[in-house]
Every structure is written in structure tokens, then in C-alpha cells.
Design a protein around this motif. Structure first.
Motif, short mmCIF file in Angstrom:
data_model
loop_
_atom_site.label_atom_id
_atom_site.label_comp_id
_atom_site.label_asym_id
_atom_site.label_seq_id
_atom_site.Cartn_x
_atom_site.Cartn_y
_atom_site.Cartn_z
N ALA A 32 -0.22 9.61 -9.53
CA ALA A 32 -1.38 8.74 -9.33
C ALA A 32 -2.33 8.87 -10.52
CB ALA A 32 -2.09 9.09 -8.03
N MET A 33 -2.53 10.08 -10.94
CA MET A 33 -3.37 10.39 -12.10
C MET A 33 -2.85 9.66 -13.34
SD MET A 33 -5.68 12.74 -11.81
CE MET A 33 -6.92 12.99 -13.03
N LEU A 34 -1.56 9.78 -13.58
CA LEU A 34 -0.96 9.20 -14.78
C LEU A 34 -0.96 7.67 -14.72
CD1 LEU A 34 2.03 11.64 -15.32
CD2 LEU A 34 -0.02 11.42 -16.75
N SER A 35 -1.04 7.10 -13.51
CA SER A 35 -1.01 5.64 -13.42
C SER A 35 -2.28 5.02 -13.99
CB SER A 35 -0.79 5.19 -11.96
OG SER A 35 -1.93 5.45 -11.18
N PHE A 36 -3.29 5.87 -14.28
CA PHE A 36 -4.49 5.37 -14.96
C PHE A 36 -4.24 5.09 -16.44
CE2 PHE A 36 -6.80 7.45 -11.45
CZ PHE A 36 -7.75 6.48 -11.17
N PHE A 37 -3.15 5.64 -16.95
CA PHE A 37 -2.93 5.59 -18.39
C PHE A 37 -1.74 4.72 -18.73
CE2 PHE A 37 -5.04 9.54 -17.39
CZ PHE A 37 -6.11 9.53 -18.28
N LEU B 103 -11.03 13.17 -17.40
CA LEU B 103 -11.55 13.37 -18.76
C LEU B 103 -10.65 14.31 -19.59
CD1 LEU B 103 -14.05 11.83 -19.73
CD2 LEU B 103 -15.25 14.02 -19.77
N PRO B 104 -10.35 15.52 -19.05
CA PRO B 104 -9.45 16.38 -19.84
C PRO B 104 -8.08 15.76 -20.10
CG PRO B 104 -9.96 17.36 -17.69
CD PRO B 104 -10.88 16.21 -17.88
N VAL B 111 -5.54 8.96 -24.93
CA VAL B 111 -5.58 7.57 -24.46
C VAL B 111 -6.68 7.46 -23.42
CG1 VAL B 111 -4.27 5.74 -23.29
CG2 VAL B 111 -3.08 7.37 -24.76
N LYS B 112 -7.38 6.32 -23.41
CA LYS B 112 -8.44 6.11 -22.43
C LYS B 112 -7.85 5.71 -21.07
CE LYS B 112 -12.88 6.28 -23.61
NZ LYS B 112 -13.71 7.25 -22.85
N ALA B 113 -8.42 6.24 -20.00
CA ALA B 113 -7.99 5.82 -18.66
C ALA B 113 -8.40 4.37 -18.42
CB ALA B 113 -8.64 6.72 -17.61
N GLN B 114 -7.54 3.64 -17.72
CA GLN B 114 -7.86 2.25 -17.37
C GLN B 114 -7.89 2.12 -15.86
OE1 GLN B 114 -4.59 0.39 -19.48
NE2 GLN B 114 -6.02 -0.25 -21.08
N PRO B 115 -9.09 2.23 -15.30
CA PRO B 115 -9.20 2.30 -13.85
C PRO B 115 -8.49 1.15 -13.13
CG PRO B 115 -11.33 2.69 -14.87
CD PRO B 115 -10.39 2.28 -15.96
N THR B 116 -8.47 -0.03 -13.72
CA THR B 116 -7.89 -1.17 -13.02
C THR B 116 -6.37 -1.05 -12.92
OG1 THR B 116 -7.94 -2.31 -15.13
CG2 THR B 116 -9.67 -2.85 -13.54
N ALA B 117 -5.78 -0.22 -13.78
CA ALA B 117 -4.33 -0.09 -13.75
C ALA B 117 -3.88 0.76 -12.56
CB ALA B 117 -3.83 0.56 -15.03
N GLN B 118 -4.83 1.47 -11.96
CA GLN B 118 -4.48 2.45 -10.94
C GLN B 118 -4.04 1.80 -9.63
OE1 GLN B 118 -6.27 3.98 -8.00
NE2 GLN B 118 -4.53 5.33 -7.85
N LYS B 119 -2.83 1.99 -9.27
CA LYS B 119 -2.31 1.46 -8.01
C LYS B 119 -1.04 2.25 -7.73
CE LYS B 119 -1.73 -2.97 -5.75
NZ LYS B 119 -1.07 -4.27 -5.85
N ALA B 120 -1.25 3.52 -7.42
CA ALA B 120 -0.13 4.46 -7.41
C ALA B 120 0.98 4.07 -6.45
CB ALA B 120 -0.64 5.86 -7.08
N HIS B 121 0.63 3.52 -5.30
CA HIS B 121 1.66 3.20 -4.31
C HIS B 121 1.83 1.70 -4.12
CE1 HIS B 121 0.78 7.45 -3.43
NE2 HIS B 121 2.07 7.50 -3.22
#
Lengths: 279, 279
Positions: A32-37, B103-104, B111-121
Motif C-alpha cells: 500500500a505504501m509503495l502504491s504511492f510511488f 517522507l523517509p 521519488v515524490k509520493a503521489q497521493p492520488t495514485a494510492q489505491k492499494a486494493h
């Protein structure tokens, strides 16, 4: 995230999910964490790391890969302090997934954490795993196979052939211990108005699935090309009819086309106010 | 952790798992977290929280419960900042599960996190969900139903009736997209030495399950009391024979008696070097 390696060029990026149990928690959370990237990442699970020797072996392997230029991250959930220290000392970024939260939660709960109690995906002692019954129930009551058991159902999924009933009923059983029967709506059911008699008695348990006709056509073509069953016209007809039926009978339903099994199942749980039977 | 309410006395302890997606990540991680604590906790999942109105509604409900004396924690994974702010402002301890690690990891990955990409399931766009095929495969090849498809199997599970083959094959399909056939070893197979012919051709794919005879006796009695099939003597005989077969044929195997479906499946994956087919 994708599992393709080397997309980044060079030696790629790799993430280890390390645990003294199944590593499922580390996997689910880490993924889930990695899905942000938006980067290509190879992932590797290392479950059941329970001895210091195993931990030292893993550390050697990781350090070797790091030396070879692999960009490496480790996400871990390990209870034993000695093993944890070895993992944490690898030559790369290592994240103890429970690390930062345990202390504040101890405070909030007013209870000390007991590392040895941690076994999130293990067998609960003295608790019978009702999921096995639920899985057997879903299998025995798949595709309207045995309507005489509908009394025991927590939910009865309706839908035309290939609209997602079976995977959903199995997921509900496996993850939540929910007994889900499913009943295929066929052309025969459209010839007389209203619901099939057997379903009328269980109306409160009914939940409908539907799917875009074009997607249904593709799926059915994959199974039985050039058949009436798979034809675009037949798919459109069945989808139109089943959606009218849901509306007329006020059966809650959702369109599964763009949803994963997880999304369908969690939406069904919420919509039908189902409560998980497992811990 | 147990889901019984009120064990603590008073108004009990309650944990909300809140998400703009399925809430599965929050549930899995939060439950693992809570398994460190020997307290009774009621849990409630709130999936698909996607509007500010929904968030405000949830906040009101939570604050009301807090006023009524419920000890409340919130674990959340929410991408949208406005919704996150509302959740975080509830009158109780609220934990952003991704908060401290993003952040870490950004730094480590560069690479910057892209919150909108997050959709783990969720459904991965453009990626066919091979798990559906794997589930259909497991169903079609359950209990030796169709040995002609063994060529396509990633693994073939062996075992006597009720030793855990079916739930394991379904879990492997659902979680990992692994095509697992299963073949029941029966008394007939013990009458001639060695493996049944159909299995010999696929020896590298074979993995055996076994179970304590006493536990098998209990399970079979639950299905068919007072039968030869369920008798303690028959169970002991079958278990002894099947374990000899595994040893003679050098088939890797494990005892499922004290293991959850998750533990059996992850051990099988590791032992057989299987690689998940899904992302």
C-alpha cells in the motif's frame, strides 16, 4: 507500483517484506505504501524468520545485493528483539512497521504491548476457524447448486453468468467468514415477471451484481467464442433485464466492471451491514 | 485481541479503521497492531470515505461516542488532505498509518509520493486480474476433479480428505494468483506402491498436506459421524500411510493441524519457490 524489474534502469529497486510470521501484514502495508510511488519495484517476501542464524543469512544476502548496486528497502514486523536488531543493522533503509505506533497506542490503551502475543495471521488458540465452514458453504452453494441451504446464508448474490458472483462469495468467506450463496439469473428467469419463487422467501438477503455489457461480452468470448451466450446482443439483453429486475424488486446492486474483488466485497459488506464472523 | 465488547468493563474500547478505499490495509495493519495487546476491542471498518460530508458525519458519530465514554482509537489511510484533516480532528487518538513513513521512503526512493495514485486494493488499470482465472482453475481442479489440466498447474496439493487442500488452493489463487490443483489421496492409492501414475508426470509440482489423526477424526466426525470414514482407526491409518508415501517419494509436506490458511499458504509459497502472479 509494478513488479517489473529494471524499469528504473541500473540495477533496479527492490523491497523485502520480512517477518517472523506469514509476512502478510508487512506485504499488505508495504505494498500500500509503495502504491504511492510511480516506480518499478521488485518485491520479495521473507516469512517465518524466527532464528538469529536465519536473520544473519538474510543480512548477508541483503548486504551483498546492496554492494552490487541494488537500491534496497526492508519493511519488517519482527517481535524478537535480537532478530530485529540483526535485520535493522542491514546496510540499507530498514523500517520497523510497528515501531513508531506501539508506544502511543500503549498510552492510549493504558496497556503494555506483549510482543510474544503478536501473531496476526496465525491460528487463534481455542477459536475454531469458521472461515473453513464459510468456504465450504460457498462452494456447496455456488451457482444455485443447492438452494435448499439458503436459510443458512448470510447473503445471496445474484447476477448473470460471469458477473463476478463466485470470486466475491469466496472472498467474503475467506476474509470475513461470511456465508455467501450465489444464484445465477438466466434467461428463464426473465420469462415470468418478478423474482424466482425460491428467492422471494429470502428477499432481505439478496444483493445483485451487474457488469457493463461490453465487458461481459469480452469475458464470455474468452470462455466460449462465437456462441449466442457470448454475443454482444445476448450480453446487452441479459444485463438490461437483470438491472430492470433489481430496480423493480428494489434489490441493492452494484456494477462490478471496474472494481476489484476486494472492492466489491467491502462494498457489499457495508451496504448489507454484514459483520465479519472471524477475528 | 478479541472482538468481544465490554470485557474491559465500562463502555469498552473501540477502534475505527477508516479509509477512502476498501480499508483493507488499515484493517490488516491495525489488527496486527492490536494483536500486541491483550485487551478486548470492538473494531469497525469505515471504507470508501470519499467526501467531506461523509467525513463530518463520521466525526460527529465518533465524538458522540467519545462523549458517551467509549475509549476510541482511529487508524486511517486517507489520501485527500481535506478529508484527512477532518478525520484527524476527531476528539480521540487518530493515527495516520502512512504518516510517519512516507517522507523517509520518498528520500530512499528519490521519488515524490503521489497521493492520488494510492489505491492499494483497487483494480489496476489495464492489468487483467489473473486471480479470477486462478480461482476458476482451483474450482475446476478441486478434489482431483479434472486431472487433465495438471499441465497448467503451478502446484498440485496432495492430502487425505479434509486435510486442508481446498481452502489452501483457494487462498493461493485469491491472494497470489497461483493456479493450485488438488488431488485427494484415498485408500485406493495405498493398495499399490508409489504414486498414482497421473501424479508421477508432475512430481516437481507436488506438495503434501498432513494433519494429526485425532484432529482429522474430529473434523470428519463433524461431517459424517459414526462412519468408517470418520473413525479414529481409519484416520490414523490414512495419515500414517500418506506420510509414508510423502517420505518414500520425497514429496515436501507439512502438518496443517495448528496452522491457519494464511500460514499454510505462505509456507507452501516459500517451500516451493512460487512467485505471486499478481501485483
Amino acid at each position: 507500483m509494478s513488479l517489473d524489474n529494471n524499469k528504473m534502469g541500473g540495477n533496479g529497486m527492490k523491497v523485502y517484506f520480512v517477518s517472523d510470521g506469514t509476512a502478510i501484514t508487512a506485504e499488505v502495508f508495504g505494498s500500500a505504501m509503495l502504491s504511492f510511488f510511480d516506480v518499478a519495484v521488485e518485491t520479495k517476501s521473507v516469512p517465518f524468520l524466527t532464528t538469529k542464524d536465519q536473520a544473519e543469512g538474510l543480512k548477508q544476502q541483503i548486504n551483498l545485493e546492496v554492494q552490487q548496486g541494488v537500491a534496497l528497502l526492508v519493511f519488517y514486523t519482527v517481535s524478537d528483539v535480537a532478530i530485529r536488531d540483526i535485520v535493522q543493522s542491514c546496510d540499507c533503509h530498514c523500517y520497523n512497521l510497528f515501531g513508531d505506533l506501539l508506544l502511543p497506542i500503549e498510552k492510549a490503551l493504558g496497556v503494555k504491548a506483549q510482543p510474544t502475543a503478536q501473531k496476526a495471521h496465525g491460528m487463534k488458540e481455542g477459536v475454531y476457524d469458521g472461515r473453513i465452514d464459510a468456504i465450504n458453504y460457498a462452494l456447496a452453494n455456488d451457482d444455485g447448486a443447492s438452494i435448499k441451504n439458503f436459510d443458512q446464508a448470510d447473503i445471496i448474490l445474484l447476477g448473470v453468468s460471469r458477473s463476478g458472483k463466485t470470486p466475491t462469495s469466496l472472498y467474503l468467506a475467506m476474509q470475513y467468514g461470511i456465508k455467501a450463496a450465489n444464484y445465477p439469473i438466466t434467461e428463464d428467469d426473465f420469462s415470468s415477471p418478478g423474482l424466482p419463487k425460491i428467492l422471494k422467501e429470502h428477499k432481505k438477503k439478496l444483493f445483485g451484481l451487474t457488469i457493463d455489457a461490453q465487458r461481459l461480452h469480452e469475458i464470455r468470448t474468452g470462455r466460449m467464442a462465437a456462441s449466442k451466450y457470448a454475443s454482444a446482443r445476448q450480453c446487452r439483453y441479459e444485463v438490461d433485464e437483470v438491472e430492470s429486475l433489481y430496480r423493480q424488486e428494489r434489490i441493492p446492486f452494484l456494477n462490478s466492471t471496474k472494481l476489484s474483488v476486494e472492492e466489491i466485497s467491502t462494498k457489499v459488506m457495508a451496504e448489507m451491514n454484514l459483520v465479519r464472523h472471524r477475528q
